[in-house]
Design a protein around this motif. Structure first.
Motif, mmCIF file in Angstrom:
data_model
loop_
_atom_site.group_PDB
_atom_site.id
_atom_site.type_symbol
_atom_site.label_atom_id
_atom_site.label_comp_id
_atom_site.label_asym_id
_atom_site.label_seq_id
_atom_site.Cartn_x
_atom_site.Cartn_y
_atom_site.Cartn_z
ATOM 1 N N GLN A 319 0.841 -1.206 0.000
ATOM 2 C CA GLN A 319 0.000 0.000 0.000
ATOM 3 C C GLN A 319 0.877 1.259 0.000
ATOM 4 O OE1 GLN A 319 -2.643 -0.302 3.331
ATOM 5 N NE2 GLN A 319 -3.628 1.650 2.911
ATOM 6 N N ALA A 320 1.965 1.218 0.778
ATOM 7 C CA ALA A 320 2.884 2.376 0.849
ATOM 8 C C ALA A 320 3.476 2.658 -0.536
ATOM 9 C CB ALA A 320 3.995 2.106 1.857
ATOM 10 N N LYS A 321 3.893 1.586 -1.242
ATOM 11 C CA LYS A 321 4.459 1.758 -2.594
ATOM 12 C C LYS A 321 3.443 2.404 -3.532
ATOM 13 C CE LYS A 321 5.792 -2.452 -3.552
ATOM 14 N NZ LYS A 321 6.386 -3.632 -4.224
ATOM 15 N N LYS A 322 2.212 1.897 -3.473
ATOM 16 C CA LYS A 322 1.180 2.423 -4.367
ATOM 17 C C LYS A 322 0.888 3.897 -4.062
ATOM 18 C CE LYS A 322 -3.435 1.714 -6.274
ATOM 19 N NZ LYS A 322 -3.379 3.112 -6.685
ATOM 20 N N THR A 323 0.784 4.220 -2.764
ATOM 21 C CA THR A 323 0.476 5.605 -2.378
ATOM 22 C C THR A 323 1.610 6.548 -2.789
ATOM 23 O OG1 THR A 323 -0.743 4.713 -0.496
ATOM 24 C CG2 THR A 323 -0.293 7.072 -0.461
ATOM 25 N N VAL A 324 2.859 6.116 -2.570
ATOM 26 C CA VAL A 324 4.012 6.949 -2.957
ATOM 27 C C VAL A 324 4.003 7.146 -4.481
ATOM 28 C CG1 VAL A 324 6.547 7.014 -3.098
ATOM 29 C CG2 VAL A 324 5.440 6.381 -0.942
ATOM 30 N N TYR A 325 3.776 6.057 -5.213
ATOM 31 C CA TYR A 325 3.727 6.125 -6.681
ATOM 32 C C TYR A 325 2.651 7.132 -7.129
ATOM 33 C CZ TYR A 325 3.174 4.715 -11.568
ATOM 34 O OH TYR A 325 3.093 4.721 -12.942
ATOM 35 N N ASP A 326 1.444 7.009 -6.557
ATOM 36 C CA ASP A 326 0.338 7.896 -6.946
ATOM 37 C C ASP A 326 0.636 9.348 -6.577
ATOM 38 O OD1 ASP A 326 -1.002 5.703 -7.908
ATOM 39 O OD2 ASP A 326 -2.329 5.480 -6.168
ATOM 40 N N THR A 385 9.388 7.420 4.961
ATOM 41 C CA THR A 385 10.791 6.999 4.793
ATOM 42 C C THR A 385 11.010 6.427 3.393
ATOM 43 O OG1 THR A 385 10.981 6.551 7.155
ATOM 44 C CG2 THR A 385 12.631 5.539 5.737
ATOM 45 N N LEU A 386 10.044 5.628 2.917
ATOM 46 C CA LEU A 386 10.134 5.063 1.562
ATOM 47 C C LEU A 386 10.182 6.193 0.524
ATOM 48 C CD1 LEU A 386 9.980 2.618 -0.440
ATOM 49 C CD2 LEU A 386 7.484 2.855 -0.333
ATOM 50 N N ALA A 387 9.295 7.175 0.656
ATOM 51 C CA ALA A 387 9.270 8.314 -0.283
ATOM 52 C C ALA A 387 10.596 9.070 -0.226
ATOM 53 C CB ALA A 387 8.119 9.253 0.062
ATOM 54 N N MET A 390 13.625 6.942 -1.677
ATOM 55 C CA MET A 390 13.518 6.820 -3.137
ATOM 56 C C MET A 390 13.783 8.173 -3.809
ATOM 57 S SD MET A 390 13.319 3.701 -3.818
ATOM 58 C CE MET A 390 12.879 3.514 -5.554
ATOM 59 N N GLY A 391 13.557 9.259 -3.092
ATOM 60 C CA GLY A 391 13.942 10.581 -3.609
ATOM 61 C C GLY A 391 15.442 10.662 -3.789
ATOM 62 N N HIS A 392 16.191 10.211 -2.760
ATOM 63 C CA HIS A 392 17.660 10.151 -2.873
ATOM 64 C C HIS A 392 18.064 9.230 -4.027
ATOM 65 C CE1 HIS A 392 18.744 12.400 0.638
ATOM 66 N NE2 HIS A 392 18.201 11.570 1.503
ATOM 67 N N GLU A 416 19.537 16.720 0.463
ATOM 68 C CA GLU A 416 18.230 16.551 1.105
ATOM 69 C C GLU A 416 17.071 17.129 0.298
ATOM 70 O OE1 GLU A 416 17.511 14.574 3.688
ATOM 71 O OE2 GLU A 416 19.628 14.061 3.637
ATOM 72 N N VAL A 417 17.379 17.806 -0.808
ATOM 73 C CA VAL A 417 16.299 18.469 -1.558
ATOM 74 C C VAL A 417 15.374 17.440 -2.218
ATOM 75 C CG1 VAL A 417 15.748 20.047 -3.459
ATOM 76 C CG2 VAL A 417 17.677 20.556 -1.930
ATOM 77 N N ALA A 418 15.960 16.477 -2.943
ATOM 78 C CA ALA A 418 15.141 15.517 -3.689
ATOM 79 C C ALA A 418 14.327 14.617 -2.763
ATOM 80 C CB ALA A 418 16.042 14.670 -4.586
ATOM 81 N N SER A 419 14.912 14.271 -1.620
ATOM 82 C CA SER A 419 14.217 13.383 -0.686
ATOM 83 C C SER A 419 13.059 14.119 -0.005
ATOM 84 C CB SER A 419 15.196 12.862 0.361
ATOM 85 O OG SER A 419 15.902 13.933 0.952
ATOM 86 N N THR A 420 13.306 15.369 0.386
ATOM 87 C CA THR A 420 12.278 16.139 1.094
ATOM 88 C C THR A 420 11.156 16.557 0.143
ATOM 89 O OG1 THR A 420 14.072 16.977 2.478
ATOM 90 C CG2 THR A 420 11.960 18.048 2.731
ATOM 91 N N LEU A 421 11.509 16.790 -1.129
ATOM 92 C CA LEU A 421 10.471 17.138 -2.106
ATOM 93 C C LEU A 421 9.454 15.992 -2.210
ATOM 94 C CD1 LEU A 421 9.758 19.015 -4.886
ATOM 95 C CD2 LEU A 421 10.142 16.721 -5.738
ATOM 96 N N ASN A 422 9.943 14.755 -2.268
ATOM 97 C CA ASN A 422 9.029 13.608 -2.349
ATOM 98 C C ASN A 422 8.093 13.561 -1.150
ATOM 99 O OD1 ASN A 422 10.226 12.907 -4.709
ATOM 100 N ND2 ASN A 422 10.795 10.830 -4.111
ATOM 101 N N GLU A 423 8.647 13.864 0.029
ATOM 102 C CA GLU A 423 7.810 13.871 1.239
ATOM 103 C C GLU A 423 6.741 14.965 1.148
ATOM 104 O OE1 GLU A 423 9.318 12.980 5.226
ATOM 105 O OE2 GLU A 423 11.316 13.279 4.396
ATOM 106 N N ALA A 424 7.125 16.133 0.615
ATOM 107 C CA ALA A 424 6.171 17.252 0.501
ATOM 108 C C ALA A 424 5.017 16.881 -0.436
ATOM 109 C CB ALA A 424 6.886 18.502 -0.001
ATOM 110 N N LEU A 425 5.347 16.221 -1.567
ATOM 111 C CA LEU A 425 4.292 15.826 -2.515
ATOM 112 C C LEU A 425 3.408 14.722 -1.929
ATOM 113 C CD1 LEU A 425 6.201 15.889 -5.944
ATOM 114 C CD2 LEU A 425 4.606 17.595 -5.057
ATOM 115 N N LEU A 426 4.014 13.805 -1.180
ATOM 116 C CA LEU A 426 3.234 12.747 -0.525
ATOM 117 C C LEU A 426 2.275 13.366 0.496
ATOM 118 C CD1 LEU A 426 2.533 9.810 0.270
ATOM 119 C CD2 LEU A 426 4.610 9.766 1.685
ATOM 120 N N MET A 427 2.780 14.313 1.286
ATOM 121 C CA MET A 427 1.942 14.973 2.298
ATOM 122 C C MET A 427 0.781 15.718 1.637
ATOM 123 S SD MET A 427 1.142 15.647 5.347
ATOM 124 C CE MET A 427 2.451 15.168 6.474
#
Length: 597
Positions: A319-326, A385-387, A390-392, A416-427
């Protein structure tokens, strides 16, 4: 399952495929032997680096040796991390570390030898058409460093001082991790438990206020007893920085630390000034925290207390993979194709097993896809953490794919930019879809606290470092009383009138290990701000912003960090990205206040 599975019991689809790096042990051994053989070849260039052809040949061999060593080192350590108790891979890791030291020693003559050439000679090599662009960049960087490199004898002397200069950090580490003992306090069940660094945050996150208060008092009482020694240790570290800055002819310790990444001091100053302007937002958040916790006085030990009743989000790995992907759809199909490739093709080591290294990271070697180590639990934190990792990983993937080896490695300032960007989009994705007010408040709190700890708190740390170094440079002494006063005043300023700033917090400077890696913490705040700025641009503008962002990922380390970000639309030499991040924080507060009414 109550016990952890052994490594051999974990399913193959949840393990990373290290065979993509080396097919088997025999392939590793063969490459190891090859590196040892070539170590002798590099020595032939010593004393010969006087023309463009010799320099190009030495650089080519240096790249060959460095890459092979990196591959050997990464593989051995990732095997070791699968099960730290496995003696075979412990030995392999040690063997790779020893080789790495030998290779570095063998290559260490190259830079000083080239730097001993005159400025005119170096400039003529940079103009030489026979030199590859990536080598010219190395030479240009050496030319930039040249004014701060000393004579051969002075450099040799400084190298010998190197071990002594580690002393403040080593002594602090020993005191903090080995010698300092904390008292016992009562946990939520009323049992006496010893306070440790690891348990401290757990106690501060307790729903029981007595537990929080006791942990806080016990922690800072203990540090308070060592205040003179800890002030002397921090002082020694500041003195060491001043010594190196003066010896290497930098105007200040701060400018020396920014020089490596070629970051102008305005970036550091802008961060502090822009955060000062936006402190009313932090004060607003504190007021809201006080209201939600229903307390008469908000104390420093209440800052980590949960604001929402128990709310567990049970999220399986699938489920985490699917949500991160979406959630990463705004980054376009090419990005998501690569992400899916990582999910499907053995980039990730997913679950905890007996002996596996804790935590999470993204790692790898140039020329092979990146790898990610997780210890996945079925919760919200693990999905983030997965998001993040995978950003890194995708940053490394695009960097490696679009740059030669020498230009592919990006700096910590950008990491840290690419990793944190993924977290921002997930949020953003989760908040848009959340229907349950309780869930929404839980998510908003999670995000607001990231702003508080990563942007505001790290900027406060950065300001503390700037003040203490400036005082030392002006010849003022840093007594324990002075350090405590500076730190206490900063807390008053950052947290505002709705927080009762407990006197104990004046000792917090004494337990921050990052103060021994001076002027580092500001990168957390700038990285988070740059990522938040990118996310805002991507969500507001769509394709043009996505193109710029993918350009950033593909740049690797092919230019200075500040230029790479600027080209992609985030100019850290201006207050704009930090102001954009603050507007996102403001919108979180608006939503939280609405839900709280």
């Amino acid at each position: 399952m109550n016990h952890l599975p052994k490594r051999s019991e974990t399913k193959p689809e949840y393990r990373w495929k290290l065979e993509d790096l080396f097919a088997d042990q025999a392939a590793w051994d063969a490459e190891y032997a090859e590196v040892r053989k070539k170590l002798g070849d590099i020595a032939a260039y010593q004393g010969k680096l006087k023309d463009a052809a010799s320099i190009a040949a030495a650089f080519a061999l240096e790249d060959e040796l460095s890459l092979a060593t990196e591959r050997l080192y990464v593989y051995a350590n990732m095997r070791h991390h699968e099960d730290m108790a496995d003696s075979r891979y412990q030995a392999l890791s040690d063997k790779a570390k020893k080789l790495s030291v030998e290779v570095n020693e063998a290559l260490s003559f190259i830079t000083p030898e080239i730097l001993s050439l005159s400025e005119d000679q170096l400039k003529s090599f940079i103009e030489d058409p026979s030199l590859k662009a990536t080598y010219k960049r190395t030479l240009r960087e050496m030319l930039r460093q040249k004014p701060h490199v000393l004579s051969k004898n002075e450099e040799a002397l400084l190298a010998q001082v190197g071990n002594i200069s580690q002393a403040p950090s080593t002594i602090f580490g020993m005191m903090n991790n080995a010698d300092m003992k904390f008292p016992k306090i009562k946990n939520e069940q009323g049992e006496e438990v010893e306070l440790t660094h690891g348990r401290y945050i757990q106690f501060l996150e307790s729903r029981n206020r007595d537990v929080r208060r006791e942990a806080f008092k016990a922690m800072y009482d203990t540090y308070g007893k060592w205040r003179n020694t800890l002030a002397a240790t921090l002082n020694a570290n500041v003195t060491k920085n001043l010594f190196y800055a003066k010896t290497r002819k930098y105007p200040s310790a701060l400018e020396m630390s920014l020089f490596g990444d070629n970051i102008p001091q305005s970036v550091y100053d802008n961060l502090i000034e822009t955060i000062h302007r936006h402190l009313p937002l932090m004060h607003r958040y504190m007021k809201l925290r006080k209201k939600l916790l229903k307390v008469d006085e908000l104390h420093m030990y209440d800052l980590f207390a949960p604001l929402v009743e128990e709310f567990d989000m049970d999220i399986s790995y699938e489920q985490a993979k699917k949500t991160v992907y979406d959630s990463l759809a705004p980054l376009g199909e090419d990005y998501r194709r690569t992400l899916q490739e990582g999910f499907d093709n053995g980039w990730i080591d997913v679950y905890e097993n007996e002996g596996k290294r804790s935590g999470a990271y993204s790692w790898g070697a140039y020329g092979t896809h990146p790898y990610v180590l997780l210890n996945h639990k079925d919760n919200l934190n693990s999905m983030f953490t997965l998001a993040h990792e995978m950003g890194h990983a995708l940053h490394s993937y695009y960097s490696d794919k679009n740059n030669e080896y020498r230009d592919a490695q990006y700096t910590i300032f950008l990491a840290e930019v690419a990793s944190t960007l993924n977290e921002a989009l997930l949020m953003n994705y989760l908040l848009e879809r959340s229907k349950d007010p309780k869930e929404k408040m839980y998510l908003l709190t999670y995000y607001a606290d990231q702003f508080r700890t990563t942007v505001f708190r790290q900027t406060m740390f950065a300001e503390f470092e700037k003040i203490v170094h400036a005082k030392a440079e002006n010849g003022e002494s840093l007594t324990p009383q002075e350090l405590c006063a500076i730190y206490y005043d900063l807390n008053l300023k950052y947290y505002g009138n709705d927080v009762h700033v407990d006197k104990d917090i004046e000792m917090e400077w004494a337990r921050i290990p990052h103060f021994y890696t001076s002027f580092y913490v500001y990168k957390y705040a700038t990285g988070f701000s740059a990522a938040t700025s990118f996310a805002k641009q991507i969500l507001d503008e769509g394709d043009p912003a996505v193109e710029r962002y993918l350009g950033f990922l593909k740049s690797g380390g092919s230019d200075y960090s500040i230029n790479i970000l600027k080209k992609a639309g985030v100019d850290m030499s201006t207050p704009e990205p930090i102001a954009q991040a603050m507007s996102v924080f403001e919108s979180l507060l608006d939503q939280m206040e609405q839900l709280a009414n």
